[in-house]
Design a protein around this motif. Sequence first.
Motif, PDB file in Angstrom:
ATOM      1  N   VAL A 315       0.832  -1.215   0.000  1.00 39.07           N
ATOM      2  CA  VAL A 315       0.000   0.000   0.000  1.00 39.07           C
ATOM      3  C   VAL A 315       0.864   1.262   0.000  1.00 39.07           C
ATOM      4  CG1 VAL A 315      -1.953  -1.154   1.112  1.00 39.07           C
ATOM      5  CG2 VAL A 315      -0.312   0.084   2.522  1.00 39.07           C
ATOM      6  N   VAL A 316       2.070   1.147   0.536  1.00 41.61           N
ATOM      7  CA  VAL A 316       2.981   2.298   0.547  1.00 41.61           C
ATOM      8  C   VAL A 316       3.625   2.491  -0.828  1.00 41.61           C
ATOM      9  CG1 VAL A 316       5.143   3.190   1.535  1.00 41.61           C
ATOM     10  CG2 VAL A 316       3.433   2.144   3.021  1.00 41.61           C
ATOM     11  N   TYR A 317       3.870   1.385  -1.539  1.00 43.93           N
ATOM     12  CA  TYR A 317       4.498   1.442  -2.869  1.00 43.93           C
ATOM     13  C   TYR A 317       3.562   0.822  -3.908  1.00 43.93           C
ATOM     14  CZ  TYR A 317       8.588   2.121   0.125  1.00 43.93           C
ATOM     15  OH  TYR A 317       9.461   2.572   1.079  1.00 43.93           O
ATOM     16  N   PRO A 318       2.473   1.515  -4.240  1.00 44.99           N
ATOM     17  CA  PRO A 318       1.478   0.943  -5.165  1.00 44.99           C
ATOM     18  C   PRO A 318       2.033   0.660  -6.560  1.00 44.99           C
ATOM     19  CG  PRO A 318       1.041   3.283  -4.756  1.00 44.99           C
ATOM     20  CD  PRO A 318       2.082   2.860  -3.773  1.00 44.99           C
ATOM     21  N   ASP A 319       3.064   1.393  -6.976  1.00 48.99           N
ATOM     22  CA  ASP A 319       3.664   1.131  -8.294  1.00 48.99           C
ATOM     23  C   ASP A 319       4.332  -0.242  -8.317  1.00 48.99           C
ATOM     24  OD1 ASP A 319       5.428   2.239  -6.369  1.00 48.99           O
ATOM     25  OD2 ASP A 319       6.900   2.729  -7.918  1.00 48.99           O
ATOM     26  N   ILE A 320       4.956  -0.632  -7.197  1.00 50.64           N
ATOM     27  CA  ILE A 320       5.583  -1.960  -7.106  1.00 50.64           C
ATOM     28  C   ILE A 320       4.504  -3.039  -7.076  1.00 50.64           C
ATOM     29  CG2 ILE A 320       6.947  -3.469  -5.601  1.00 50.64           C
ATOM     30  CD1 ILE A 320       8.635  -1.018  -4.866  1.00 50.64           C
ATOM     31  N   GLN A 321       3.422  -2.785  -6.333  1.00 55.12           N
ATOM     32  CA  GLN A 321       2.303  -3.729  -6.307  1.00 55.12           C
ATOM     33  C   GLN A 321       1.763  -3.947  -7.729  1.00 55.12           C
ATOM     34  OE1 GLN A 321      -2.022  -4.416  -4.072  1.00 55.12           O
ATOM     35  NE2 GLN A 321      -1.100  -2.400  -4.001  1.00 55.12           N
TER      36      GLN A 321
END
Length: 490
Positions: A315-321
């Motif tokens: 949730v902190v790094y949505p681009d990685i998700q």
Amino acid sequence: MLTVSVLLILFVVSLLFVQFLKLQWMRRRFPPGPTPYPFFGNLLQMNFHIHHELLKKMAKTHGNVFTLWLAFRPAVVLQGFQAVKEGLTVHAEDVAGRPTSIVFDALTHGNGVIFSNGHLWKQQRRFGLATMRKMGVGKKDQEYRLQEEAYHLVEYLQNTNGKPLDPTMPVVHTVANVICSVILGHRFSKDDENFHRLVESFDVIIAFGNSIYFYVHELFPWLTSHFLSTCKEFTSSLDFVKTLLAKELESHKEKGKREENQDFIDYYLDEIEKTKGDADATYDEENLIQTIFDLFLAGTDTTATTLRWALLYMVVYPDIQEKVQKELDAVLGCSHLICYEDRKKLPYTNAVIHEIQRYSNIVLIAPPRLSVKDTELLGFRIPKDTVILANIDSVLSDPEQWETPDQFNPDHFLDQDGNFVNREAFLPFSIGHRVCMGELLARMELFIVFSTLLQAFTFTLPEGVKEVSTKFVFGSTMKPPPYQLCAIPR
């Protein structure tokens, strides 16, 4: 009366001074380190916590191999990848012991795998590893247990209908049930009161391990066990777990021998029967219960905490998700049942999981080792029965090993072509003869559960929440602060 008081004060001061001189004399045999003081050693300087930031500062002053005194007991600290690697592998057999203490003895009485020593430890560990292999850990035979628990977690999250939730308990229940399935041969309902208390009891036991109460109990065992509620809670939790595991053992014995062994208890009971009359055998019911306890202790909190960090980072790094989900969709599709073998086709997903373990770094200091004879560590002579502490945090954040040690960066585990790369300094399970026995099961759990969740959901912060803290809560394992998220079905 005044003269008696003065004499008493002079006597106490003299004792402290003699103790101080004795410590200064003794420390000449060990690597350099901060000055220890009578009775407490360096515990006061550390605020009764072995904290990674404090160790980092000490290493700058005293070098990557230095000595702390835990009351009257010296502990040699290994700081940084090279010191940890060489210190635990060059003379691996010499530093494969475990120190004894009042708390460790209360936990295990010298039995089981984690805190046992010598022949008993070697035999119990060898049996444990061999049994895990027989049960198919690392193979497709065992994956159905993990897939089943991942499915139950997905089902639970689907029922939240995208509403905010704290993922702690559902994740802990998932991981605990994996261990229950492997060790006890059955899973518990999430509504089972004994299961809830089992999880809570292990939480209490683990939290006690790196609290100030641990060290106070070591110094004043009688007083703390009678007057400190924290110590009473620790003892009560320990008694509950051991009683529950003993009941599980009795249940297996009542059912009698099966045609084929189904779980760890079956295999162990079989071994007890096979080795009756063997004077060298250490297989008995006491060691069985302790080994089960050890597997729960080592295998539940660590994996569950890592998964909690995993969801927080998503949730902190949505681009990685999003990149993980694109890879899962492109390679496996949306309905593929995740297998451990799939990691070879999912380099980015695999890299993200490894980076979650590196960056969250949930075990800052590896469980203590003990020198079983006079030995040498990186040029220093180390006497027998010296405690050795490997600072795993200093390995996973070593600036000489990682390009961006203070950033969450999955590229640490990818080459220029996007292929997955193993890194020598990736040591979350430690190294040497005491490397984590459940490493392979933990790796399987993390990959299958994490990939299954991201295949099924997109995780977001609740509406109106713009940011969330990623500063860990200090304890025996470094947990994320409480947070909520939404699991949005894909």
